[in-house]
Design a protein around this motif. Structure first.
Motif, PDB file in Angstrom:
ATOM      1  N   ASP A  35      -3.868   3.417  25.546  1.00 49.87           N
ATOM      2  CA  ASP A  35      -5.029   2.789  26.179  1.00 49.87           C
ATOM      3  C   ASP A  35      -4.744   1.329  26.521  1.00 49.87           C
ATOM      4  O   ASP A  35      -5.099   0.847  27.602  1.00 49.87           O
ATOM      5  CB  ASP A  35      -6.249   2.838  25.251  1.00 49.87           C
ATOM      6  CG  ASP A  35      -6.849   4.233  25.131  1.00 49.87           C
ATOM      7  OD1 ASP A  35      -6.666   5.045  26.060  1.00 49.87           O
ATOM      8  OD2 ASP A  35      -7.493   4.513  24.106  1.00 49.87           O
TER       9      ASP A  35
ATOM     10  N   SER B  99      -4.600  -0.156  30.340  1.00 49.66           N
ATOM     11  CA  SER B  99      -5.557  -1.209  30.671  1.00 49.66           C
ATOM     12  C   SER B  99      -4.845  -2.426  31.256  1.00 49.66           C
ATOM     13  O   SER B  99      -5.278  -2.995  32.275  1.00 49.66           O
ATOM     14  CB  SER B  99      -6.343  -1.631  29.434  1.00 49.66           C
ATOM     15  OG  SER B  99      -7.098  -0.551  28.919  1.00 49.66           O
TER      16      SER B  99
ATOM     17  N   LEU C  80     -12.520  -3.428  28.611  1.00 48.45           N
ATOM     18  CA  LEU C  80     -12.483  -2.404  29.652  1.00 48.45           C
ATOM     19  C   LEU C  80     -13.050  -1.076  29.155  1.00 48.45           C
ATOM     20  O   LEU C  80     -13.852  -0.430  29.842  1.00 48.45           O
ATOM     21  CB  LEU C  80     -11.046  -2.201  30.149  1.00 48.45           C
ATOM     22  CG  LEU C  80     -10.837  -1.160  31.254  1.00 48.45           C
ATOM     23  CD1 LEU C  80     -11.615  -1.543  32.513  1.00 48.45           C
ATOM     24  CD2 LEU C  80      -9.364  -0.999  31.576  1.00 48.45           C
TER      25      LEU C  80
ATOM     26  N   CYS D 292      -8.320  -4.655  26.725  1.00 47.73           N
ATOM     27  CA  CYS D 292      -8.522  -3.216  26.576  1.00 47.73           C
ATOM     28  C   CYS D 292      -9.891  -2.921  25.967  1.00 47.73           C
ATOM     29  O   CYS D 292     -10.608  -2.024  26.431  1.00 47.73           O
ATOM     30  CB  CYS D 292      -7.410  -2.620  25.719  1.00 47.73           C
ATOM     31  SG  CYS D 292      -7.526  -0.834  25.505  1.00 47.73           S
TER      32      CYS D 292
ATOM     33  N   GLU E 224      -3.648  -1.789  34.769  1.00 48.33           N
ATOM     34  CA  GLU E 224      -4.732  -1.911  35.744  1.00 48.33           C
ATOM     35  C   GLU E 224      -4.988  -3.365  36.096  1.00 48.33           C
ATOM     36  O   GLU E 224      -5.156  -3.735  37.258  1.00 48.33           O
ATOM     37  CB  GLU E 224      -6.019  -1.275  35.209  1.00 48.33           C
ATOM     38  CG  GLU E 224      -6.069   0.232  35.307  1.00 48.33           C
ATOM     39  CD  GLU E 224      -7.469   0.756  35.056  1.00 48.33           C
ATOM     40  OE1 GLU E 224      -8.375   0.443  35.861  1.00 48.33           O
ATOM     41  OE2 GLU E 224      -7.657   1.477  34.052  1.00 48.33           O
TER      42      GLU E 224
END
Length: 199
Positions: free
Chosen positions: A107, A111, A97, A94, A114
């Motif tokens: 968050d 992350s 990113l 995270c 994804e």
């Protein structure tokens, strides 16, 4: 002792297929991070679905909490993919990113989703390609779990076998460790093995 699902030749081909899909994944992840990313050659093993929880505890070693993602895939090739990340790896990815530290929980979860979505799509897409099948992906989910609470979480049903893939993602000297679990029923596993034998 676990009886192998795959003979040595099948395992070699399976590892090669996963390596190809990991190469594609690493390229996409690198683009996303604007950085060089490498997914290492994976360790592959197999377990019975009833041993899944014990395996998750084993791979996490001394960790107390972890992130678990789930994503179903349906069609002529169907099953489910789980990913497990310890707290350190989830936070590290995270931070890379978002290019910041001290990210909040939402968050971190977005992350990791994804990241796993990219790897799942590439890997299952490669399997579908070799069996000339089609699949659609359901919306993935993620939750934070505690090892001490493992007995309280819902058991995953409808599968017989688990292919366990240990993967390490190298970015900026960060070693982000994840474990991928591909859940299949006996029919799908046989379909995959028969197709591999023809390659």
């Amino acid at each position: 002792m676990t009886t192998p699902y795959f003979n040595p030749q099948q395992e070699d081909i399976l590892k090669e297929l996963i390596n190809v899909s990991f190469g594609l994944s690493a390229s996409l992840i690198g683009d996303m991070l604007d950085n060089h990313a490498k997914l290492h050659i994976p360790d592959i093993s197999n377990i019975d679905i009833h041993n899944l929880d014990d395996k998750i505890v084993e791979v996490l070693e001394e960790e107390y909490e972890f992130y678990l993602t789930k994503q179903r895939f349906l069609g002529s090739f169907n099953g489910e993919v789980l990913f497990v990340f310890n707290r350190y790896s989830a936070h590290a990815f995270c931070d890379l990113l978002l290019k910041q530290e001290m990210s909040d929980e939402s968050d971190i979860k977005s992350s990791i989703l994804e990241l796993t979505n990219i790897i799942t799509s590439a890997c299952i897409g490669k399997f579908c390609e070799i069996i000339h099948g089609e699949t659609i992906f359901k919306v993935p989910s993620i939750e934070k779990r505690e090892i001490s609470e493992m007995d309280k979480y819902d058991k995953i049903e409808g599968y017989d076998n688990v292919i366990v893939i240990k993967t390490a993602l190298d970015i900026e000297k960060e070693n982000i460790l994840g474990h991928m679990f591909i859940l299949l029923n006996n029919e799908m596993l046989d379909h995959l093995k028969n197709t591999i034998d023809k390659i």
